[in-house]
Design a protein around this motif. Structure first.
Motif, PDB file in Angstrom:
ATOM      1  N   PHE A 218     -13.562   5.550   6.328  1.00 49.25           N
ATOM      2  CA  PHE A 218     -14.496   4.463   6.103  1.00 49.25           C
ATOM      3  C   PHE A 218     -14.420   3.430   7.228  1.00 49.25           C
ATOM      4  N   ARG A 219     -15.567   2.809   7.500  1.00 53.05           N
ATOM      5  CA  ARG A 219     -15.628   1.667   8.410  1.00 53.05           C
ATOM      6  C   ARG A 219     -15.970   0.440   7.595  1.00 53.05           C
ATOM      7  N   ILE A 220     -15.065  -0.529   7.568  1.00 54.24           N
ATOM      8  CA  ILE A 220     -15.269  -1.739   6.773  1.00 54.24           C
ATOM      9  C   ILE A 220     -16.328  -2.611   7.441  1.00 54.24           C
ATOM     10  N   THR A 221     -17.318  -3.018   6.648  1.00 52.63           N
ATOM     11  CA  THR A 221     -18.383  -3.880   7.154  1.00 52.63           C
ATOM     12  C   THR A 221     -18.378  -5.256   6.497  1.00 52.63           C
TER      13      THR A 221
ATOM     14  N   HIS B 178      -0.463  -3.500  -7.101  1.00 52.69           N
ATOM     15  CA  HIS B 178      -0.819  -4.469  -6.065  1.00 52.69           C
ATOM     16  C   HIS B 178      -0.809  -3.816  -4.695  1.00 52.69           C
ATOM     17  N   ARG B 179      -1.852  -4.114  -3.909  1.00 54.62           N
ATOM     18  CA  ARG B 179      -1.882  -3.757  -2.486  1.00 54.62           C
ATOM     19  C   ARG B 179      -2.269  -4.995  -1.681  1.00 54.62           C
ATOM     20  N   THR B 180      -1.725  -5.132  -0.498  1.00 52.43           N
ATOM     21  CA  THR B 180      -2.081  -6.238   0.371  1.00 52.43           C
ATOM     22  C   THR B 180      -3.443  -5.967   1.016  1.00 52.43           C
ATOM     23  N   LEU B 181      -4.002  -6.982   1.651  1.00 52.09           N
ATOM     24  CA  LEU B 181      -5.244  -6.782   2.388  1.00 52.09           C
ATOM     25  C   LEU B 181      -5.072  -5.712   3.464  1.00 52.09           C
ATOM     26  N   GLY B 182      -3.928  -5.745   4.138  1.00 51.49           N
ATOM     27  CA  GLY B 182      -3.653  -4.725   5.149  1.00 51.49           C
ATOM     28  C   GLY B 182      -3.577  -3.330   4.563  1.00 51.49           C
ATOM     29  N   ASP B 183      -3.022  -3.200   3.364  1.00 53.85           N
ATOM     30  CA  ASP B 183      -2.973  -1.899   2.694  1.00 53.85           C
ATOM     31  C   ASP B 183      -4.378  -1.357   2.469  1.00 53.85           C
ATOM     32  N   TRP B 184      -5.284  -2.231   2.006  1.00 50.73           N
ATOM     33  CA  TRP B 184      -6.659  -1.792   1.737  1.00 50.73           C
ATOM     34  C   TRP B 184      -7.363  -1.379   3.024  1.00 50.73           C
ATOM     35  N   VAL B 185      -7.149  -2.108   4.091  1.00 48.27           N
ATOM     36  CA  VAL B 185      -7.747  -1.730   5.372  1.00 48.27           C
ATOM     37  C   VAL B 185      -7.263  -0.347   5.796  1.00 48.27           C
TER      38      VAL B 185
ATOM     39  N   GLN C 145      -7.304  -1.344  -9.516  1.00 46.21           N
ATOM     40  CA  GLN C 145      -6.022  -2.033  -9.667  1.00 46.21           C
ATOM     41  C   GLN C 145      -5.092  -1.346 -10.653  1.00 46.21           C
ATOM     42  N   PHE C 146      -5.631  -0.407 -11.408  1.00 40.74           N
ATOM     43  CA  PHE C 146      -4.845   0.252 -12.457  1.00 40.74           C
ATOM     44  C   PHE C 146      -4.372   1.642 -12.049  1.00 40.74           C
ATOM     45  N   ILE C 147      -4.580   1.999 -10.785  1.00 44.00           N
ATOM     46  CA  ILE C 147      -4.288   3.344 -10.296  1.00 44.00           C
ATOM     47  C   ILE C 147      -3.034   3.319  -9.431  1.00 44.00           C
ATOM     48  N   SER C 148      -2.130   4.247  -9.692  1.00 44.02           N
ATOM     49  CA  SER C 148      -0.945   4.400  -8.855  1.00 44.02           C
ATOM     50  C   SER C 148      -1.282   5.182  -7.583  1.00 44.02           C
ATOM     51  N   GLU C 149      -1.960   6.304  -7.737  1.00 41.46           N
ATOM     52  CA  GLU C 149      -2.271   7.190  -6.608  1.00 41.46           C
ATOM     53  C   GLU C 149      -3.594   6.750  -5.960  1.00 41.46           C
ATOM     54  N   ILE C 150      -3.591   5.548  -5.401  1.00 41.02           N
ATOM     55  CA  ILE C 150      -4.817   4.966  -4.884  1.00 41.02           C
ATOM     56  C   ILE C 150      -5.350   5.741  -3.687  1.00 41.02           C
TER      57      ILE C 150
ATOM     58  N   GLY D  45      -9.892 -16.055  -5.502  1.00 37.10           N
ATOM     59  CA  GLY D  45      -9.472 -15.254  -6.649  1.00 37.10           C
ATOM     60  C   GLY D  45      -9.986 -13.841  -6.630  1.00 37.10           C
ATOM     61  N   THR D  46     -10.998 -13.577  -5.791  1.00 35.23           N
ATOM     62  CA  THR D  46     -11.640 -12.266  -5.758  1.00 35.23           C
ATOM     63  C   THR D  46     -11.841 -11.844  -4.312  1.00 35.23           C
ATOM     64  N   ALA D  47     -11.629 -10.566  -4.044  1.00 40.21           N
ATOM     65  CA  ALA D  47     -11.959  -9.961  -2.753  1.00 40.21           C
ATOM     66  C   ALA D  47     -12.963  -8.842  -2.993  1.00 40.21           C
ATOM     67  N   ILE D  48     -14.032  -8.816  -2.200  1.00 43.26           N
ATOM     68  CA  ILE D  48     -15.062  -7.794  -2.313  1.00 43.26           C
ATOM     69  C   ILE D  48     -15.153  -7.062  -0.979  1.00 43.26           C
ATOM     70  N   PHE D  49     -14.892  -5.768  -0.993  1.00 42.71           N
ATOM     71  CA  PHE D  49     -14.954  -4.937   0.200  1.00 42.71           C
ATOM     72  C   PHE D  49     -16.245  -4.126   0.212  1.00 42.71           C
ATOM     73  N   GLY D  50     -16.806  -3.964   1.381  1.00 42.88           N
ATOM     74  CA  GLY D  50     -17.902  -3.035   1.585  1.00 42.88           C
ATOM     75  C   GLY D  50     -17.601  -2.170   2.790  1.00 42.88           C
ATOM     76  N   ALA D  51     -17.818  -0.854   2.675  1.00 40.74           N
ATOM     77  CA  ALA D  51     -17.459   0.054   3.763  1.00 40.74           C
ATOM     78  C   ALA D  51     -18.416   1.244   3.771  1.00 40.74           C
ATOM     79  N   ASN D  52     -18.640   1.785   4.944  1.00 39.63           N
ATOM     80  CA  ASN D  52     -19.491   2.954   5.113  1.00 39.63           C
ATOM     81  C   ASN D  52     -18.651   4.161   5.512  1.00 39.63           C
ATOM     82  N   LEU D  53     -18.989   5.303   4.937  1.00 39.11           N
ATOM     83  CA  LEU D  53     -18.344   6.556   5.321  1.00 39.11           C
ATOM     84  C   LEU D  53     -18.951   7.053   6.624  1.00 39.11           C
TER      85      LEU D  53
END
Length: 273
Positions: free
Chosen positions: A232-235, A217-224, A146-151, A263-271
């Motif tokens: 990555f494939r989100i699982t 801030h990024r939206t859920l769509g941004d993270w996808v 959350q603290f990174i500009s160049e995500i 309040g929290t989102a947890i992503f898991g993804a495989n390369l």
């Protein structure tokens, strides 16, 4: 997972902030805040515990990382190394990286107290100091992201240091919270700004004019899109509910809010292999 405590001399604004300015602000900010953070939250986190967020969901309950035994595991934004220490107590080879030297000093303190040492480096997520394909798992529990500009660079760096088929997991403030004031009480239940406004949150010291804290801030769509774009494939996408009887207030997280909104989102993804 950290509520910022604003002194009276801090000016808050929303404006564009680049990676260099974000890093110059957030590294020293965490150095200043590390002692208070560990004193306030250390018991909740555990010296060798793995908590994904203020709701108290643990990795043992969630299983987002998958098996860690015998695997090389990197924690980005490792703080005092509590999660990486948990990895080591479960048979994994946990390593830490953080932008704050003071947080890493707390990690060494806990190493000495527990006898479970986590090798840690001072560094940034946008330039991971590891060779290609060094790790089986990379994770961040409310760490650097959350603290990174160049995500996009940070996510690409994670993909670079992972082995084919490797696992990436992370928790962040749930993106929908961006619409609400960061308040654990009733004011935090009323939307006050656009979910789609990605302008960074910036704190500036009134006396010096120095930027002292930045959050992006990024939206859920941004993270996808970010994860898919890096191969990555989100699982998993977990949104922990607030547990019954859990009365902890952590910054803007509370039972009042947590029973109504995530309040929290947890992503898991495989390369990709």
């Amino acid at each position: 997972m950290e509520q910022h405590h604003l002194p009276q001399t801090v000016h808050v604004e929303r404006r564009a902030v680049g990676e260099a300015e974000s890093r110059r602000a957030n590294g020293p900010d965490w150095d200043r805040y590390a002692d208070e953070y560990q004193a306030t939250h250390g018991t909740f986190l555990g010296d060798a515990g793995f908590v994904w967020g203020p709701e108290g969901l643990t990795e043992e309950e969630a299983g987002v990382l998958g098996p860690v035994e015998g695997r090389d595991v990197l924690e980005v934004g490792s703080g005092a190394g509590q999660c990486s220490r948990w990895v080591r107590t479960h048979g994994g080879r946990g390593f830490g990286l953080d932008l704050s030297m003071r947080q890493l000093q707390h990690s060494r303190r806990i190493d000495d107290g527990t006898g479970v040492a986590v090798p840690c480096l001072l560094g940034t997520a946008t330039a991971l100091p590891f060779a290609d394909g060094s790790f089986d798992i990379v994770f961040s529990a409310f760490g650097a992201l959350q603290f990174i500009s160049e995500i996009d660079i940070a996510v690409a760096e994670v993909a670079r240091v992972l082995r084919p088929g490797g696992r990436f997991a992370f928790s962040i403030t749930h993106p929908t919270r961006w619409s609400f004031p960061d308040d654990p009480g009733e004011p935090g239940l009323t939307a006050s700004q656009s979910y789609w406004d990605r302008t960074p949150y910036v704190e500036t010291d009134d006396a010096s004019g120095r930027v002292s804290y930045v959050e992006h801030h990024r939206t859920l769509g941004d993270w996808v899109a970010l994860l898919a774009g890096a191969g990555f494939r989100i699982t998993d996408l977990l949104e922990p509910e607030w547990p019954e009887g859990h009365d902890r207030v952590w910054g803007g997280w509370s039972g009042l809010r947590g029973r109504l909104t995530p309040g929290t989102a947890i992503f898991g993804a495989n390369l990709a292999d």
